[in-house]
Design an enzyme around this catalytic site. Structure first.
Site, PDB file in Angstrom:
ATOM      1  N   LYS A 112      -5.882  33.225   5.742  1.00 55.06           N
ATOM      2  CA  LYS A 112      -4.798  32.677   6.550  1.00 55.06           C
ATOM      3  C   LYS A 112      -3.590  33.624   6.597  1.00 55.06           C
ATOM      4  CE  LYS A 112      -6.814  28.560   7.125  1.00 55.06           C
ATOM      5  NZ  LYS A 112      -8.093  28.687   6.407  1.00 55.06           N
TER       6      LYS A 112
HETATM    7  C1  LIG Z   1      -9.340  28.165   6.661  1.00 56.59           C
HETATM    8  C2  LIG Z   1     -10.450  28.728   5.885  1.00 56.59           C
HETATM    9  C3  LIG Z   1     -11.756  28.777   6.403  1.00 56.59           C
HETATM   10  C4  LIG Z   1     -12.107  28.204   7.761  1.00 56.59           C
HETATM   11  O1  LIG Z   1     -11.547  28.948   8.810  1.00 56.59           O
HETATM   12  P1  LIG Z   1     -11.419  28.313  10.267  1.00 56.59           P
HETATM   13  O2  LIG Z   1     -10.656  29.289  11.063  1.00 56.59           O
HETATM   14  O3  LIG Z   1     -10.666  27.024  10.075  1.00 56.59           O
HETATM   15  O4  LIG Z   1     -12.798  28.074  10.767  1.00 56.59           O
HETATM   16  C5  LIG Z   1     -12.742  29.370   5.629  1.00 56.59           C
HETATM   17  N1  LIG Z   1     -12.475  29.851   4.396  1.00 56.59           N
HETATM   18  C6  LIG Z   1     -11.241  29.813   3.872  1.00 56.59           C
HETATM   19  C7  LIG Z   1     -11.025  30.340   2.508  1.00 56.59           C
HETATM   20  C8  LIG Z   1     -10.184  29.258   4.597  1.00 56.59           C
HETATM   21  O5  LIG Z   1      -8.956  29.230   4.054  1.00 56.59           O
END
Ligand SMILES: *Cc1c(COP(=O)(O)O)cnc(C)c1O
Length: 495
Positions: A112
């Protein structure tokens, strides 16, 4: 050429990128999408020699056409700096016979950070460009990682406030500690009695509540979103797929034009959608492997063409993927129905009223770019264990879902393409489950002792993001019901 943004649900009007970023969600509850997906304007061979920042600029300038070169470069410079623990920003590593694109080197050690370290800069620039004097209130629902990354990005940013809702009991111990110890006068973190979908639906309802929007407007505030429904999060994510392609060229693992498959651990469908956009831009991506955990609503969708969230919500060891309503899928559905917003809106209405919808055979045919796979809890643990045993490399539970899906996909489809596994979190963020997989006989249950032991086993220094919370004070203890999220927002704004 300039690109304008419109709603997936048919609301009139086209908006420049900066306005779409400020608004977050369209007023009709739809998501902002570019009127068309621009093509890459540089040669593929140029990617080989570019830094992460240069790559990001060449991708983002195609989408955010109302930002000047100077504005965009300044945002990129401020975002991708030494908050990341490697100048590469998104290193691609080869372990055994698998390639991992490590997206966890930012301030909060999950992917993120790739978008949320730049979103505050894109947003404050957008506010200046549009002469907005209201205070922006960032409302965020989190399954664990978005919350902390958004808090870190927006803490003490002038002209903004941030309120984060997370499912109480639905995130890892470390994830929760990272959030509730957040400093910054403009931050608020609230636990919700409910799961992630309850948090996300609550936030979406607040956004589409016109009365509330007007009321907070009169008090000098305006809502925006740091969730992946904001186009300002999606666009920066396209960059690391271009960068990964350049890295594979640089490492001489592929030749220019070779197709590269990507395997993405998926929840809200934002990360994999960015890969799809990258492919539409002209980056030679082959299959997009959508990896799910036991909440395999997307696996079923790719298989049957029917999206059905009417099922048990399972709490797994990969909590950031514990999602039954994958918001960004709406942007794909919109493309599948040839950008016909009326048809898309009908699917979304069915989803909110009955919890399901079914796409047509013709739409389903266009899904051939995707391959769905999923991993059970048992498969997640054995994958972490097996990769550690074989290579000494420790991956987190989310990455393990993808590493397993990568194997399933390769067994099932006879392909000569190479694939990259998108590594979305540091194993230190999910220490308890990772230790369970790596060293099943380990018995101490103190989270931070486990962290130290994991560092020793993996031969890796404990990340600063973890050291920071070891002795940090808890600053946020508020908890509310899903039904009262609206009141919690008003209360936190002193209304
Ligand atoms: C948010 C997240 C995901 C999923 O990603 P999306 O874009 O919501 O599909 C997978 N792994 C981790 C560690 C995340 O923080």
């Amino acid at each position: 050429m300039s690109i304008m943004y419109k709603s997936t649900r048919g609301m009139q009007g086209e908006f420049p990128a900066s306005v779409a970023i400020i608004k977050g969600l369209a007023d009709d509850g739809g998501l902002f999408v570019p009127e068309r997906i621009p093509k890459l304007s540089i040669e593929l061979s140029a990617l080989r020699g570019m830094s992460y920042q240069e790559t990001a600029y060449h991708i983002m300038k195609e989408f955010l056409t109302d930002y000047t070169e100077e504005e965009l470069k300044s945002c990129i410079e401020k975002a991708y700096d030494n908050k990341f623990d490697t100048p590469e920003i998104a290193p691609l590593v080869k372990r055994g016979d698998q390639y991992f694109l490590e997206l966890f080197h930012g301030a909060t050690i999950a992917f993120k950070d790739m978008a949320l370290s730049i979103l505050p800069h894109l947003l404050t620039t957008a506010m200046k460009k549009n002469k907005i004097d209201k205070e922006i209130v960032i409302l965020t629902a989190t399954s664990g990682d978005t919350g902390k990354a958004a808090l870190a990005g927006f803490a003490d940013v002038p002209g903004t406030r941030i309120i984060v809702f997370y499912p109480k009991g639905g995130v890892s111990k470390i994830q929760e500690l990272q959030m509730v110890t957040q400093k910054g006068k403009n931050t608020r973190v609230i636990g919700v009695h409910g799961n992630f979908d309850d948090c996300q639906t609550g936030v979406k309802n607040i956004f589409s509540d016109r009365e509330l929007r007007e009321e907070i407007g009169e008090n000098g505030y305006q809502f925006s979103s740091a969730n992946s429904i904001n186009i300002g999060r999606l666009v920066p994510q396209i960059a690391y797929y271009a960068y990964a392609y350049g890295s594979m060229l640089r490492m001489e693992e592929i030749k220019e034009g070779d197709l590269l498959d990507v395997v993405v651990p998926t929840g809200n469908f934002g990360n994999i959608l960015a890969a799809y956009y990258a492919k539409q831009m002209g980056i030679p991506i082959g299959k997009l492997v959508c990896a799910s955990n036991e909440n395999k609503v997307l696996f079923d969708f790719f298989k049957t063409g029917s999206y059905d969230k009417n099922r048990e919500f399972i709490l797994t060891s990969s909590p950031s993927m514990d999602i039954l309503i994958s918001s960004n899928l709406e942007r794909l559905i919109y493309l599948l129905c040839n950008q016909d917003a009326t048809r898309n809106a009908a699917f979304m209405k069915s989803l909110s009223e009955t919890g399901s919808y079914e796409i047509t055979a013709e739409m389903k045919e266009k899904l051939s770019d995707f391959y769905g796979a999923y991993a059970t809890e048992q498969e997640v643990f054995s994958t972490i264990h097996e990769i550690y045993d074989r290579t000494g490399y420790v991956i987190d539970t989310h990455t393990a879902v993808a590493a397993f899906a990568d194997q399933v996909y390769k067994k099932d489809e006879n392909t000569s393409n190479k694939s990259i596994i998108v590594s979305t979190a540091s194993p230190f963020k999910f220490t308890r489950n990772v230790m369970k997989a790596v060293a099943p006989s380990y018995t101490d249950t103190d989270d931070f002792k486990m962290v130290d032991e994991l560092g020793r086993l993996a031969g890796v220094k404990v990340p600063a993001a973890i050291e920071e919370i070891r002795n940090a004070q808890v600053l946020h203890e508020q908890v509310c019901d899903a039904k009262s999220m609206r009141y919690a927002v008003k209360e936190s704004l002193g209304m």
